[in-house]
Design a protein around this motif. Structure first.
Motif, PDB file in Angstrom:
ATOM      1  N   GLU A 146     -13.941 -13.455  72.337  1.00  0.00           N
ATOM      2  CA  GLU A 146     -12.802 -14.297  71.706  1.00  0.00           C
ATOM      3  C   GLU A 146     -11.592 -13.906  72.324  1.00  0.00           C
TER       4      GLU A 146
ATOM      5  N   TYR B 102      -7.279 -14.728  71.877  1.00  0.00           N
ATOM      6  CA  TYR B 102      -6.397 -15.160  71.102  1.00  0.00           C
ATOM      7  C   TYR B 102      -5.088 -15.681  71.869  1.00  0.00           C
TER       8      TYR B 102
ATOM      9  N   THR C 175      -7.361 -18.831  68.091  1.00  0.00           N
ATOM     10  CA  THR C 175      -8.689 -18.183  68.419  1.00  0.00           C
ATOM     11  C   THR C 175      -9.489 -19.037  69.142  1.00  0.00           C
TER      12      THR C 175
ATOM     13  N   ASN D 186     -13.433 -18.933  71.208  1.00  0.00           N
ATOM     14  CA  ASN D 186     -14.464 -18.402  71.461  1.00  0.00           C
ATOM     15  C   ASN D 186     -15.120 -18.625  72.981  1.00  0.00           C
TER      16      ASN D 186
END
Length: 893
Positions: free
Chosen positions: A826, A828, A864, A866
């Motif tokens: 992930e 951010y 976020t 992925n």
């Protein structure tokens, strides 16, 4: 009369005496009284004897095998029914007598010396002060150390040692020729080869190579990928982006351009300018210095380790030199490595009298290597298929068919140093066309045969048998077997219209091939890589196979033959039919053949070094006329001249040319041209579209381009306007009616699309602003179905350009956080500047393709992303808030 007598003797199969290099050597019938002690000391070698052995008749394969089993070495074939031999000293004379031996004699030392060496008229390049520079071959039973020691005793200096080939270059006194030739270990002595001279002075469509490399998803895409091609020339090639990622220069010679021109025709990718694409644009290119003896370590090593399958040498060494030691070398290399194909220029020496006996318009093929039986020598034509007057003509020294084939070499546009192009010509430009097409055929064969490489014999036979007729009907001494037709050649490979077998002395094999109804023309050809002949042999053919074709009505048809009599009228006569005892290729051509089974008889007429493998290839033509260029997917520009090409067989009416801009619904006249013309230069219609076809008609026969092609204008002006840390911005002139543009950057090997824009500008992500960039653009209209040719590539040398970041931009950039970076799962993203209520996120790959978008992200929280499904690499995260925008580089591991 004297000249005719020499030829009569040379080609006679009846005389027991040997005619070698124009001199007659007696072969007495002495087997009944022969004893080994009759041979002189120069015939004794390594506990055995060397000499000439003559049989009453060519020994059968059983006898040849029996000799091998008893270590009786028949080293080389000396016409007629005679061999150079090495026999152990305990060899039974009775055994020889019982197996057909007629005569045994020592080799006269005079027969070991080339005619050029015996002439005494030496050029500067063959002199070393008062000494003569020669090349000596020694017997395979002898070590190089022994040979060098024996020469040292004669005060002879060794200049170069080619130990793997049993050859030495020497500097010898003029008065030691007789002594040297009578040394037992000496096999042959010749002058060193003459200095190399380059043979220089719109090939893809004339060669039909465009149909093998269509650069479209639907067509053939044989680029020679995985095939190694060698440029044996004048030094380094490039730098040039047309060889990006595919070239290995093994020479330090620079500032020469001949090799650049050769390489571009053979294997240029057209990265700089698409219209200058060569034949095998995906092949691996190896560049070495030309060495006339073909024994330089670079050439030999690259052949032996499998890096190179095809070589090109566009150089001359002398003129009509006959079957020399160099000729033997190139023929033997092909036998040792059956997948190896040597391609040569025929030379630009027409107008020179090279001693064939028919004046200055015949027999002027340059260099001994080009006279090889297992190689290709290429003649030169203009883009319209007309012969260039300077192109060297045959026959070979012994009357064989040379040149082998013809290609466009004159006025070619090819690569030059420092990313430029040059106008290139001569047979120097024709030969690499054949070499490049051969690489395309090698790839096609490999794709159909689990990656295996083809025998070069099959590829050469395919090229010769599918060539377009040129000059006289059948083969001739100007065009060889005709002008190369790569499309027909690849179809023969794809359809599997070939077979192989082997034949021995006195044996006949029969192969049956069915010819379907509706066939316009059928061509049957047999070809074999012949055993290397003895230097000076005349004729040079060793294993002589004969082909006869029996049609369904039991008519027996013989192959084409030419009359090699040294008379200018005779040499220009069309081919007739009859038995061929000169060439290692024979063809039977039948127009409008009856349907049914045809028996192909291959006989071992004279196979002294058998068994002999051979290939039969057959061309079955059902169409009378075939449109070959354009044939689908091409990119033309309005009002720019393009040369249309088509093939024809057995037509009589003129050709009517038309074009359609609506995929064949309606047709517009272009021109009517005479029946003996197979091209037309068309000023392309001023009609933009992607549904264009060309139609050619001759009486009741007609053909249309297989697929539609494009007519569209390409952007001419393209510039880089801004280069920043992570992005670069480009602009170009807009094209009327274009809906979008593809933007290209130079990749690992080719120009690659890295982004698409709906306007005449684009911003692309970059990894390092200091990197060099080659860039180009093409215009498209998907609604109307057209696409322009890619523009000429333009170069930017790297560095920040007109990239000004104001205080507000810096503040915005500093307020952004993208973490962790590098990332695996992930990522951010947050914006610490709370004056913005929300922001948008776009993630793109290195090609500029958008992978993910998030809009109106609340600035009170972090976003976020992925990335666990992303491939490892570099990505670009663009964040926009209000009028502020910034791009960050993201590394995914």
């Amino acid at each position: 009369m004297v000249i005719m007598l020499v030829f009569s003797l040379a080609f006679s199969q009846n005389s027991n005496n040997i005619v070698f290099q124009g001199e007659t050597y007696e072969m007495p019938e002495n087997i009944e009284t022969f004893q080994w002690n009759q041979l002189p000391q120069p015939a004794r070698l390594d506990n055995g004897y060397v000499g000439w052995v003559q049989f009453y008749a060519t020994p059968s394969q059983q006898v040849q095998d029996l000799f091998k089993q008893n270590n009786l070495q028949l080293l080389e074939y000396i016409p007629h029914r005679t061999y150079l031999f090495y026999f152990p000293e305990n060899t039974s004379v009775g055994f020889l007598k019982n197996n057909g031996v007629r005569s045994i004699v020592p080799v006269n030392g005079n027969a070991k010396l080339s005619a050029a060496l015996k002439s005494g008229d030496y050029n500067y390049w063959a002199m070393d002060g008062d000494n003569i520079l020669v090349t000596l071959q020694y017997h395979k039973n002898v070590s190089d150390a022994y040979a060098i020691d024996q020469l040292a005793q004669q005060q002879i200096v060794v200049k170069q040692n080619y130990k793997e080939q049993k050859m030495l270059d020497l500097s010898i006194p003029n008065n030691c020729l007789e002594t040297l030739s009578n040394l037992p270990f000496v096999k042959w002595v010749d002058l060193v080869v003459a200095p190399a001279v380059p043979d220089d002075s719109r090939g893809r469509s004339l060669h039909r190579a465009n149909a093998l490399d269509t650069q479209t998803g639907a067509g053939r895409n044989y680029t020679g990928e995985g095939i190694g091609v060698m440029v044996r020339d004048d030094g380094r090639v490039g730098p040039h982006i047309d060889f990006q990622g595919r070239i290995t220069n093994l020479t330090n010679v620079s500032n020469q351009s001949h090799g650049d021109g050769v390489a571009g025709i053979m294997a240029g990718a057209g990265n700089l300018l698409p219209s200058n694409r060569g034949m095998a644009a995906g092949s691996d290119v190896y560049v070495v210095n030309y060495q006339s003896n073909f024994l330089d370590s670079s050439t030999v090593n690259l052949i032996n380790d499998g890096s190179v399958q095809i070589t090109n040498s566009s150089y001359s060494n002398g003129c009509n030199d006959g079957y020399t030691s160099i000729t033997r070398t190139v023929d033997q290399q092909t036998l040792d490595t059956p997948t190896l194909l040597h391609v040569f220029s025929a030379g630009n020496s027409n107008g020179n009298n090279c001693g064939y006996g028919a004046g200055s318009q015949w027999g002027n093929i340059t260099g001994g290597h080009k006279q090889g039986k297992n190689v290709i020598a290429t003649a030169n034509v203009y883009f319209d298929g007309s012969l260039v007057n300077s192109s060297s003509r045959g026959p070979a020294h012994d009357g064989r068919i040379k040149p082998d084939i013809t290609a466009n070499g004159q006025n070619q546009i090819s690569t030059d140093e420092n990313n430029t192009y040059q106008t290139f010509g001569g047979t120097s430009g024709a030969a690499p066309g054949i070499a490049g097409i051969s690489a395309q055929l090698y790839q096609a064969y490999g794709d159909l045969n689990a990656g295996d490489l083809p025998p070069s014999a099959l590829i050469k036979a395919t090229l010769l048998n599918t060539a377009n007729e040129a000059g006289n009907i059948g083969p001739d001494y100007k065009f060889g077997w005709g002008i190369v037709n790569a499309l027909q050649a690849v179809k023969l490979i794809e359809d599997g219209r070939y077979l192989s077998d082997e034949v021995s002395q006195g044996i006949t094999n029969t192969h049956t091939i069915n010819v379907p109804a509706g066939t316009t023309q059928v061509r049957f050809m047999v070809y074999w890589s012949d055993v290397a002949a003895s230097p000076g042999a005349d004729p040079a053919l060793v294993n002589d196979l004969d082909m006869l074709v029996t049609d369904p009505s039991s008519n027996v048809l013989e192959p084409w033959i030419l009359d090699p009599t040294p008379d200018p009228i005779t040499l220009n006569d069309p081919a007739t039919n009859g038995p061929d005892h000169l060439n290692n290729v024979e063809q039977v051509l039948i127009n409008d053949p009856a349907a049914g089974n045809y028996d192909i008889d291959i006989s071992g007429f004279n196979v002294p070094m058998g068994p002999q493998e051979y290939y039969i290839v057959y061309e079955v033509i059902s169409e009378h006329v075939v449109m070959t260029y354009p044939n689908g997917g091409e990119h033309f520009q309005p009002n720019i001249a393009e040369t249309l090409h088509w093939d024809e067989v057995n037509t009589t009416d003129d050709f009517v040319l038309e074009y359609s801009s609506d995929n064949g619904s309606t047709w517009n006249n272009i021109a009517t041209v005479p029946n003996d013309t197979h091209f037309y230069t068309w000023n392309v219609a001023d009609e933009v579209g992607g549904n264009t076809l060309i139609r050619v008609t001759s009486g009741a026969f007609q053909d249309v381009s297989d697929e539609t092609f494009n007519i569209a204008r390409a952007p001419l002006t393209i510039n880089v306007r801004e280069v920043c840390e992570d992005t670069a911005y480009f602009e170009w002139n807009a094209i009327a009616d274009a809906e979008s543009y593809d933007f290209y950057l130079l990749g690992e090997k080719y120009m690659e699309v890295v982004g698409t824009s709906n306007t005449n500008s684009i911003t692309i992500p970059i990894t390092d602003p200091n990197d060099e960039m080659w860039f180009a653009v093409s215009a498209k209209n998907d609604t109307e179905g057209w696409e322009s040719e890619r523009s000429r590539a333009k170069f930017y040398g790297g560095g920040i350009l007109d990239c000004t970041i104001g205080i507000s931009e810096n503040a915005f950039d500093n307020a952004l956080s993208v973490y962790p970076n590098p990332a695996t799962n992930e990522v951010y993203i947050s914006l610490s500047d709370k004056t913005f209520n929300n922001f948008d996120i776009t993630i793109a790959n290195s090609l500029g393709q958008i992978l993910e978008r998030k809009t109106n992200v609340d600035n009170a929280s972090r976003a976020t992303i992925n990335v666990s499904n992303y491939s490892s690499g570099i990505y670009f995260v663009t964040i926009k808030a209000g009028e502020s925008i910034s791009t960050k580089k993201l590394v995914v591991q």
